[in-house]
Design an enzyme around this catalytic site. Sequence first.
Site, PDB file in Angstrom:
ATOM      1  N   VAL A  15      44.062 -22.680  25.391  1.00  0.00           N
ATOM      2  CA  VAL A  15      44.062 -21.263  25.000  1.00  0.00           C
ATOM      3  C   VAL A  15      42.857 -20.528  25.586  1.00  0.00           C
ATOM      4  O   VAL A  15      42.986 -19.410  26.094  1.00  0.00           O
ATOM      5  CB  VAL A  15      44.110 -21.113  23.459  1.00  0.00           C
ATOM      6  CG1 VAL A  15      44.273 -19.647  23.081  1.00  0.00           C
ATOM      7  CG2 VAL A  15      45.244 -21.936  22.860  1.00  0.00           C
ATOM      8  N   ALA A  34      43.064  -0.453  25.911  1.00  0.00           N
ATOM      9  CA  ALA A  34      42.077  -0.614  24.835  1.00  0.00           C
ATOM     10  C   ALA A  34      41.123   0.571  24.766  1.00  0.00           C
ATOM     11  O   ALA A  34      40.415   0.749  23.777  1.00  0.00           O
ATOM     12  CB  ALA A  34      41.281  -1.902  25.061  1.00  0.00           C
ATOM     13  N   ASP A 203      51.542 -28.598  10.376  1.00  0.00           N
ATOM     14  CA  ASP A 203      51.234 -27.428  11.202  1.00  0.00           C
ATOM     15  C   ASP A 203      52.090 -26.228  10.771  1.00  0.00           C
ATOM     16  O   ASP A 203      51.584 -25.110  10.613  1.00  0.00           O
ATOM     17  CB  ASP A 203      51.496 -27.783  12.678  1.00  0.00           C
ATOM     18  CG  ASP A 203      51.339 -26.591  13.593  1.00  0.00           C
ATOM     19  OD1 ASP A 203      50.191 -26.229  13.893  1.00  0.00           O
ATOM     20  OD2 ASP A 203      52.367 -26.011  13.998  1.00  0.00           O
ATOM     21  N   LYS A 207      51.017 -22.409   8.932  1.00  0.00           N
ATOM     22  CA  LYS A 207      51.477 -21.065   9.323  1.00  0.00           C
ATOM     23  C   LYS A 207      52.232 -20.403   8.168  1.00  0.00           C
ATOM     24  O   LYS A 207      52.078 -19.205   7.919  1.00  0.00           O
ATOM     25  CB  LYS A 207      52.373 -21.174  10.549  1.00  0.00           C
ATOM     26  CG  LYS A 207      51.645 -21.734  11.767  1.00  0.00           C
ATOM     27  CD  LYS A 207      52.626 -22.122  12.856  1.00  0.00           C
ATOM     28  CE  LYS A 207      51.945 -22.879  13.969  1.00  0.00           C
ATOM     29  NZ  LYS A 207      52.889 -23.530  14.875  1.00  0.00           N
TER      30      LYS A 207
END
Length: 435
Positions: A15, A34, A203, A207
């Site tokens: 990531v 942004a 996992d 979530k």
Amino acid sequence: MADSLRIALAGLGTVGAGVIRVLTENGDLIARRAGRPIEIVAVNARDRSKDRGVDLSGYDWEDDMSAFATRDDVDVVVELVGGSDGPALALARKTLAGGKGLVTANKAMIAHHGMELAEAAEQAGVPLRYEAAVAGGIPAVKGLGEGAAANRIERIYGILNGTCNYILSQMEGSGADFGDVLKDAQELGYAEADPTFDVEGVDAAHKLSILASLAFGTRLDFDAVDCSGISAIRAADIAQADQLGFVIRLIGLADCTYDEMGCHLFQRVAPCLVAKDHALAGPKGPTNAVVIEGDHVGQLLLQGAGAGMGPTASAVVADLIDIARGFNPPPLGLPATMLQPSTPADPAGRHNRAYIRFTVADRPGVLAEITAALRDAEVSIESLIQHGKPGEDGEPVLVAMVTHEGPEGSVAKALDLLAGSPALTEAPLVMRLID
Ligand SMILES: NC(=O)c1ccc[n+]([C@@H]2O[C@H](COP(=O)([O-])OP(=O)(O)OC[C@H]3O[C@@H](n4cnc5c(N)ncnc54)[C@H](OP(=O)(O)O)[C@@H]3O)[C@@H](O)[C@H]2O)c1
């Protein structure tokens, strides 16, 4: 253009390297959206010499990630290390206490410590964002917290683990058993060397607990998730489901019933039989999907890549763009002090149809014993299937049945009556039907 949002990246694995790629490749576009550039100032990982396929030469290397929390030239720390505790949690605490924003993809940390971190962020008046922690690239947190914010959420459920979905859809396509498909999945990088967290549902439970808090305005309660995984599923179950018009999916589901005591929160991760024409039967491979049911919007389906470098980094950078724009909602949808405690809902009164698979000794009278227990527990059988023997004579036989709709408590009672019976060679497998 305004000053840059200056970030420090802890973790340069899948990531972390993905975030560098996204910010490098789409930097101009992101700056326009942004309203200001997002600039990486400093990075950290364990091994400085590792080639990560991205150019790190323009960033400071910090040997100790906790230094990010006190650097004057850092506005936001991005934690992409992982682990519910350890260095990730220490960094998160120090970052928020130091008055800096935090972005993380770490579902384990949010599920276990999200309340504490949300309170710390609110006290410090800094953003805490974790879109990538829930279903990777899918904007599930935004979908719930912003898109569906006008609704009373009735139910939230979905496919929350790509590894399990990959394994189940491979079993479906190939007729292979769990163990063989898991091995292939590990070789192809779809499953970790230690797959326990994924295949045992932990996992997905991380979530689900986050989604439940956002959906129902309740305090995060990971420990109350009723969690089971897919390792007991056999090729014969998949084949049986197929004949009945279903596929098997690992489903995380949460809902809330209210009385004078407040919210009775039901949170369960378990394999289910999903009707082939249901939206959740479609996603194959490592895809995730989240269904949000709201009182005004109706049913929303969010579907996409639940993991992987690009999708997960996309969600991390979306959080950074929000922060750069000055968007700072309460991390868990409501101010932490307004989140209500909940009590775990008793599943006994929930009504559904169930698939029950028994593995039994191949001898006369066994079926009669099972059907007697079901009758005594007032479980009504809709269809009964006895599989051929999986091996040599004398090997256990699989007997599967689908019940009519009825309370889960009755099925539990039948299984209690059969507990310890020498007729059963292993624990029965129960999967609820979703149609
Ligand atoms: N991968 C996905 O698709 C995905 C999807 C959603 C969410 N997430 C979450 O994102 C986070 C990162 O996942 P990932 O897949 O990128 O993990 P990863 O590839 O294993 O990368 C972890 C990074 O953290 C560094 N690290 C680990 N322990 C460290 C320590 N004690 N001190 C300093 N650095 C340390 C590693 O350094 P070295 O590289 O030097 O070893 C590595 O760069 C996790 O919370 C994960 O649950 C991942």
